[in-house]
Motif scaffolding. Structure first.
Motif, PDB file in Angstrom:
ATOM      1  N   ILE A   3       0.835  -1.210   0.000  1.00  0.00           N
ATOM      2  CA  ILE A   3       0.000   0.000   0.000  1.00  0.00           C
ATOM      3  C   ILE A   3       0.868   1.258   0.000  1.00  0.00           C
ATOM      4  O   ILE A   3       0.585   2.223  -0.720  1.00  0.00           O
ATOM      5  CB  ILE A   3      -0.963  -0.013   1.207  1.00  0.00           C
ATOM      6  CG1 ILE A   3      -2.033  -1.091   1.015  1.00  0.00           C
ATOM      7  CG2 ILE A   3      -1.609   1.354   1.419  1.00  0.00           C
ATOM      8  CD1 ILE A   3      -2.890  -1.348   2.236  1.00  0.00           C
ATOM      9  N   ASN A   4       1.922   1.241   0.802  1.00  0.00           N
ATOM     10  CA  ASN A   4       2.838   2.384   0.837  1.00  0.00           C
ATOM     11  C   ASN A   4       3.492   2.584  -0.526  1.00  0.00           C
ATOM     12  O   ASN A   4       3.587   3.724  -1.034  1.00  0.00           O
ATOM     13  CB  ASN A   4       3.906   2.157   1.904  1.00  0.00           C
ATOM     14  CG  ASN A   4       4.881   3.320   2.002  1.00  0.00           C
ATOM     15  OD1 ASN A   4       4.506   4.446   2.320  1.00  0.00           O
ATOM     16  ND2 ASN A   4       6.153   3.059   1.720  1.00  0.00           N
ATOM     17  N   ALA A   5       3.945   1.482  -1.155  1.00  0.00           N
ATOM     18  CA  ALA A   5       4.575   1.567  -2.481  1.00  0.00           C
ATOM     19  C   ALA A   5       3.572   2.052  -3.521  1.00  0.00           C
ATOM     20  O   ALA A   5       3.929   2.843  -4.417  1.00  0.00           O
ATOM     21  CB  ALA A   5       5.129   0.204  -2.876  1.00  0.00           C
ATOM     22  N   ASN A   6       2.326   1.588  -3.410  1.00  0.00           N
ATOM     23  CA  ASN A   6       1.277   2.038  -4.339  1.00  0.00           C
ATOM     24  C   ASN A   6       1.097   3.549  -4.282  1.00  0.00           C
ATOM     25  O   ASN A   6       1.016   4.223  -5.321  1.00  0.00           O
ATOM     26  CB  ASN A   6      -0.064   1.362  -4.009  1.00  0.00           C
ATOM     27  CG  ASN A   6      -0.089  -0.113  -4.318  1.00  0.00           C
ATOM     28  OD1 ASN A   6      -0.802  -0.873  -3.670  1.00  0.00           O
ATOM     29  ND2 ASN A   6       0.687  -0.546  -5.295  1.00  0.00           N
ATOM     30  N   ASN A   7       1.026   4.085  -3.066  1.00  0.00           N
ATOM     31  CA  ASN A   7       0.810   5.528  -2.896  1.00  0.00           C
ATOM     32  C   ASN A   7       1.973   6.354  -3.437  1.00  0.00           C
ATOM     33  O   ASN A   7       1.768   7.370  -4.113  1.00  0.00           O
ATOM     34  CB  ASN A   7       0.568   5.848  -1.417  1.00  0.00           C
ATOM     35  CG  ASN A   7      -0.854   5.550  -0.977  1.00  0.00           C
ATOM     36  OD1 ASN A   7      -1.784   6.254  -1.344  1.00  0.00           O
ATOM     37  ND2 ASN A   7      -1.016   4.505  -0.193  1.00  0.00           N
TER      38      ASN A   7
ATOM     39  N   TYR B   1       9.495   0.882  -6.356  1.00  0.00           N
ATOM     40  CA  TYR B   1       8.121   0.965  -5.847  1.00  0.00           C
ATOM     41  C   TYR B   1       7.186   0.077  -6.664  1.00  0.00           C
ATOM     42  O   TYR B   1       6.215  -0.473  -6.146  1.00  0.00           O
ATOM     43  CB  TYR B   1       7.633   2.413  -5.865  1.00  0.00           C
ATOM     44  CG  TYR B   1       8.496   3.319  -5.022  1.00  0.00           C
ATOM     45  CD1 TYR B   1       8.465   3.232  -3.640  1.00  0.00           C
ATOM     46  CD2 TYR B   1       9.379   4.225  -5.606  1.00  0.00           C
ATOM     47  CE1 TYR B   1       9.280   4.037  -2.844  1.00  0.00           C
ATOM     48  CE2 TYR B   1      10.188   5.031  -4.819  1.00  0.00           C
ATOM     49  CZ  TYR B   1      10.136   4.934  -3.445  1.00  0.00           C
ATOM     50  OH  TYR B   1      10.947   5.728  -2.665  1.00  0.00           O
ATOM     51  N   LEU B   2       7.523  -0.048  -7.948  1.00  0.00           N
ATOM     52  CA  LEU B   2       6.750  -0.937  -8.810  1.00  0.00           C
ATOM     53  C   LEU B   2       6.853  -2.374  -8.311  1.00  0.00           C
ATOM     54  O   LEU B   2       5.858  -3.096  -8.251  1.00  0.00           O
ATOM     55  CB  LEU B   2       7.255  -0.832 -10.252  1.00  0.00           C
ATOM     56  CG  LEU B   2       6.606  -1.739 -11.289  1.00  0.00           C
ATOM     57  CD1 LEU B   2       5.119  -1.432 -11.390  1.00  0.00           C
ATOM     58  CD2 LEU B   2       7.286  -1.581 -12.633  1.00  0.00           C
ATOM     59  N   ILE B   3       8.056  -2.780  -7.930  1.00  0.00           N
ATOM     60  CA  ILE B   3       8.270  -4.140  -7.405  1.00  0.00           C
ATOM     61  C   ILE B   3       7.496  -4.337  -6.109  1.00  0.00           C
ATOM     62  O   ILE B   3       6.759  -5.315  -5.940  1.00  0.00           O
ATOM     63  CB  ILE B   3       9.768  -4.400  -7.176  1.00  0.00           C
ATOM     64  CG1 ILE B   3      10.530  -4.384  -8.503  1.00  0.00           C
ATOM     65  CG2 ILE B   3       9.977  -5.737  -6.468  1.00  0.00           C
ATOM     66  CD1 ILE B   3      12.029  -4.400  -8.344  1.00  0.00           C
TER      67      ILE B   3
END
Length: 257
Positions: free
Chosen positions: A84-88, A107-109
């Motif tokens: 969720i953090n990477a998605n944001n 962040y994509l990974i």
């Protein structure tokens, strides 16, 4: 002992004391029956003692499984928070038209990391109890019903999370059209998948065409991932109280038997 009783009966018969003989025989039968009943009672008591010991062992084994469930729950929650953090972060960077693709790779990974990892209840002890035919050893019907309800609830939760996670992996790994321009080079390279002795990495990266259209597609995908991960977190959080409740119950049963 048998010879002793037989001798008494023979003496009574030889002395013509038939009435006393029958009274004695009846008394002897009653004593035998009482002896058998006492033996059966002792046997039942011993078997019950063994059953209660086995019941306590089962409760303690079930408790260990539920403790593992909670540990798995916490780890699954950590993974969801990571995604969720990477998605944001990924969404925010994609909103900036000047952000280069290389700055999004990690962040994509993380946005899809272990999306196919499912959360399942640990059922080793429960399955062993059922398969061995010892479910009747658990004498507390309320606890048995709560256990059955718990595992059914965990199974439903697992099924939903698995389906949602598959939607993420399907979109990321099977629906992507332009792998070169949507972050796959960095992602594969981060996992040491590209052998630079055989592949010219700079030449490969020169083929990247990070257009506004691809950025828009990736932004929409990131929103999709965020939605699925947020929903899975909500679903997973809903079983926390169930885990803690059955854990508390089994702790008491394990200690008090």
């Amino acid at each position: 002992m048998i010879k002793f009783f037989r001798k008494i009966r023979q003496n009574l018969l030889s002395e013509g004391k038939t009435g006393k003989y029958f009274k004695y025989a009846i008394g002897e039968i009653i004593l035998v029956v009482i002896g058998i009943l006492i033996a059966l009672q002792i046997n039942d008591w011993n078997q019950n003692k063994k059953d209660r010991k086995l019941e306590q062992q089962y409760y303690c084994r079930l408790l260990e499984d539920v403790k593992q469930d909670y540990s798995n729950y916490e780890y699954s929650l950590e993974l969801l928070d990571l995604r969720i953090n990477a998605n944001n972060i990924m969404i925010q960077r994609l909103l900036d038209d000047t952000t280069p693709l290389d700055s999004i790779g990690s962040y994509l990974i993380n946005s899809v990391k272990f999306s196919n990892r499912n959360y399942r209840a640990t059922t080793d002890a429960f399955e062993d109890i059922k398969s061995s035919g010892n479910l009747n050893i658990l004498t507390d019907f309320s606890t048995k019903n709560k256990l059955a309800s718990y595992y059914e609830s965990m199974d439903r939760t697992s099924s939903i999370i698995e389906t949602n996670g598959k939607a993420i992996t399907d979109k990321r790994f099977f629906e992507t059209k332009d792998f070169i321009s949507s972050g796959w080079i960095n992602m594969v390279n981060d996992f040491n998948g590209i052998d630079t002795t055989k592949v010219d990495l700079d030449l490969l990266k020169s083929k990247v065409n990070f257009t506004a259209k691809i950025r828009e597609i990736m932004l929409n995908d990131a929103m999709f991932y965020l939605g699925i991960n947020t929903r899975n977190k909500q679903i997973l959080k809903s079983v926390e109280n169930e885990i803690l409740s059955i854990k508390s119950l089994l702790e008491k049963k394990c200690q008090n038997q």
